[in-house]
Each structure stands twice: as C-alpha cells, then as structure tokens.
Scaffold this motif. Structure first.
Motif, mmCIF file in Angstrom:
data_model
loop_
_atom_site.group_PDB
_atom_site.id
_atom_site.type_symbol
_atom_site.label_atom_id
_atom_site.label_comp_id
_atom_site.label_asym_id
_atom_site.label_seq_id
_atom_site.Cartn_x
_atom_site.Cartn_y
_atom_site.Cartn_z
ATOM 1 N N ALA A 1 43.057 43.828 42.114
ATOM 2 C CA ALA A 1 42.810 42.605 41.340
ATOM 3 C C ALA A 1 43.752 42.531 40.145
ATOM 4 O O ALA A 1 44.298 41.459 39.837
ATOM 5 C CB ALA A 1 41.353 42.571 40.869
ATOM 6 N N GLU A 2 43.953 43.641 39.477
ATOM 7 C CA GLU A 2 44.868 43.680 38.332
ATOM 8 C C GLU A 2 46.300 43.392 38.765
ATOM 9 O O GLU A 2 47.046 42.694 38.066
ATOM 10 C CB GLU A 2 44.785 45.048 37.650
ATOM 11 N N ARG A 3 46.688 43.917 39.914
ATOM 12 C CA ARG A 3 48.034 43.678 40.426
ATOM 13 C C ARG A 3 48.220 42.191 40.768
ATOM 14 O O ARG A 3 49.266 41.607 40.492
ATOM 15 C CB ARG A 3 48.276 44.546 41.656
ATOM 16 N N ILE A 4 47.210 41.586 41.381
ATOM 17 C CA ILE A 4 47.271 40.155 41.696
ATOM 18 C C ILE A 4 47.414 39.334 40.420
ATOM 19 O O ILE A 4 48.231 38.413 40.332
ATOM 20 C CB ILE A 4 46.009 39.723 42.481
ATOM 21 N N HIS A 5 46.611 39.683 39.425
ATOM 22 C CA HIS A 5 46.610 38.930 38.170
ATOM 23 C C HIS A 5 47.947 39.040 37.437
ATOM 24 O O HIS A 5 48.428 38.072 36.846
ATOM 25 C CB HIS A 5 45.483 39.445 37.266
ATOM 26 N N CYS B 1 35.376 40.758 42.711
ATOM 27 C CA CYS B 1 35.894 41.646 41.664
ATOM 28 C C CYS B 1 36.828 40.885 40.732
ATOM 29 O O CYS B 1 36.751 41.017 39.503
ATOM 30 C CB CYS B 1 36.617 42.835 42.299
ATOM 31 N N TYR B 2 37.702 40.071 41.308
ATOM 32 C CA TYR B 2 38.668 39.302 40.507
ATOM 33 C C TYR B 2 37.947 38.309 39.599
ATOM 34 O O TYR B 2 38.275 38.169 38.411
ATOM 35 C CB TYR B 2 39.630 38.567 41.440
ATOM 36 N N VAL B 3 36.952 37.615 40.137
ATOM 37 C CA VAL B 3 36.206 36.626 39.358
ATOM 38 C C VAL B 3 35.504 37.290 38.180
ATOM 39 O O VAL B 3 35.565 36.808 37.041
ATOM 40 C CB VAL B 3 35.189 35.891 40.250
ATOM 41 N N GLN B 4 34.820 38.375 38.455
ATOM 42 C CA GLN B 4 34.063 39.031 37.396
ATOM 43 C C GLN B 4 34.967 39.654 36.332
ATOM 44 O O GLN B 4 34.557 39.832 35.189
ATOM 45 C CB GLN B 4 33.150 40.087 38.012
ATOM 46 N N LYS B 5 36.201 39.927 36.707
ATOM 47 C CA LYS B 5 37.121 40.542 35.757
ATOM 48 C C LYS B 5 37.886 39.509 34.933
ATOM 49 O O LYS B 5 38.190 39.726 33.762
ATOM 50 C CB LYS B 5 38.108 41.431 36.518
#
Length: 286
Positions: free
Chosen positions: A124-128, A253-257
């Motif tokens: 998720a961090e890599r995508i962001h 995971c991405y949404v919650q982060k």
C-alpha cells in the motif's frame, strides 16, 4: 514471430468485446473462435471467403492482436486442448459445489496467513508513493484489475491496466524506478510468457502468484505468494477468486491508511424510506 499476446483465445475475445458486431475484425474473431478446434486445418483462402475479407486484411488482423501472420495464429492450435483441460477438467469434479465452497474457505484462510499486515502495508505504501501504478495481467484475468482500478479512483490514485490485448512493450518500457508495476499471474503462466517484456521495464516490480518458480525472484523486486503450495499452470480457486480476495484486502488496507479526514466516511447506514416512497416503489413493482 512478433508474439505479444499471452493467449490467442483471450486476444480474440478482446476483439469481439471491443468491436461492433458485423465489423470485419469482429467477424474474423468470431469465426476463429467458432473454429478454434480446427485451427491447424484452416486455410487462409477459405477464411477470407467465409469472412468477406482479403488476405491482406487477415494479415493486418493478425498483427493487431500480436501475431505476424495467419501461419503464426495456426501455430497456436494446441491452445484449444489446453483451454479444454483448464476449464472443463476443473469443473468436472464430483460434488463440485461442496468442493468449491470448502476450497474457497481454505484459500481465504491461507491468504490471510501469507498476506500479513506488514505485507499489505508495504505494498500500500509503495502504491501511494509511486508516480505511476500499472497492473499487468492477461485480458482474461482483467476483472480483478478493473475492480481495483475503479476503487482506487475514489482514493485519488489513478491506476493503469495493461493486458496482453494491448501494445504491451510501449506501455511498460516508459516506466521509471519511480513507478510501480504489479503483475497479476495466479498460475504464473502469464508471468512466464511476459518475462522478456517485464525484464526491460525499469519500474519497481511486484508479482502476485501461486507459482513458486525461483526464476521470478531475479525478475521481480518482490513476489507475493497467495498459497504455500506451488500450482504452476494449474487452475485452482486462487485463479478465479484468490486474486480478487487479495486485492480486496489490499484495498481495505490502503483505505484505512490513507483515507483523508475530509472524505465522506463509510459504511453508510441504510436509508430510511418514507411511507410515500415505499408506496411509490410498490406500485412500480406491481
């Protein structure tokens, strides 16, 4: 041979899905799909006559789906038997519904063990952080990618999908180390065929698969396994449901982060309907 199509069948289906019925390419794709089991015996003159196109038109059609000429398409005749084994063989199991429901439950439990919070957060961090995010998959498996792509729009992140029905080299070779390339290949067959293309891309590369072939570690920066068991080239519940489940929990995971406080929060309560609205709806149903 200029082979950029992972599967002839998916390439032909993509043409049908994207063309108007009656158009020359639609007619050619439909004819070849109906006669796929006789592909090695087809004659270009007969195909041209049956589809009301010229031989040069057939050649242009072949090149548009990733093959140099009609002979190269005929060389894919053995794919018919592979597709029969892949789909019919899998579905002929006795007590199929019980087998399927039990397998899906076990699959989700296994993915939950392997896709730990750390694994999901890292991706998720890599995508962001990536400038561009590309999901690379076969056109047949594109529904998973399309669902994830649409859900990411409302999170303010645009994701590009590249499949074997497109001009792949041009799409991937422009990527830089600031970009992210995620290959979705449950059985590993798509990833194997596309090895030369992926190798040329400068992006940070992630593979999602159940194929444990060691060679993938030399081509990808990170390999995420959906199963502890190797299932190279075999249809399992992971092919149909595993990637969907994985990208669902990745999205959560991405949404919650990264969900901003200013965005509307969910889940939403069910709307309370007035009696007038209920009566109007009831009359429409009647």
């Amino acid at each position: 041979m200029k082979r950029t199509a992972y599967s002839l069948m998916t390439a032909l289906l993509a043409v049908m899905n994207e063309s108007e019925p009656g158009e020359p390419y639609y007619v050619l794709a439909q004819y070849l799909l109906y006669h796929f089991d006789q592909l090695k015996d087809l004659n270009i003159y007969d195909v041209a006559e049956a589809c009301f196109v010229s031989r040069s038109g057939i050649r242009r059609f072949c090149q548009s789906i990733g093959f140099d000429n009609f002979s190269d398409i005929k060389a894919e005749a053995e794919e018919w038997q592979r597709q029969c084994n892949y789909f019919i063989g899998y579905s002929m199991r006795p007590q199929y519904k019980n087998y399927l429901s039990g397998s899906i439950t076990a699959m989700m439990e296994e993915i939950n063990r392997l896709a730990t919070p750390a694994v999901l957060e890292k991706l998720a961090e890599r995508i962001h952080a990536s400038r561009n995010v590309v999901l690379f998959t076969s056109d047949f498996s594109g529904m998973t990618a399309r669902g994830f792509q649409q859900s990411m729009v409302v999170m303010g992140k645009l994701v590009l999908i590249v499949t074997d029905a497109q001009n792949i080299p041009g799409c991937l070779q422009d990527l830089t180390p600031q970009d992210l390339l995620i290959t979705i290949s449950a059985t590993g067959s798509f990833a194997t065929v596309m090895e030369p293309v992926v190798r040329k891309s400068a992006a940070y590369k992630v593979l999602v698969t159940v194929n444990h072939a060691k060679r993938f570690w030399s081509q990808y920066d990170h390999v995420i396994y959906l199963s502890e068991k190797d299932a190279e080239g075999v249809r399992t519940v992971y092919s149909q449901y595993g990637t969907n489940y994985f990208f669902d929990i990745l999205y959560s995971c991405y949404v919650q982060k990264y969900l901003e406080n200013g965005r509307v929060q969910g889940p939403f309560p069910e709307p309370v309907l007035s009696e007038t609205t209920k009566n109007r709806a009831q009359k429409r149903l009647e």
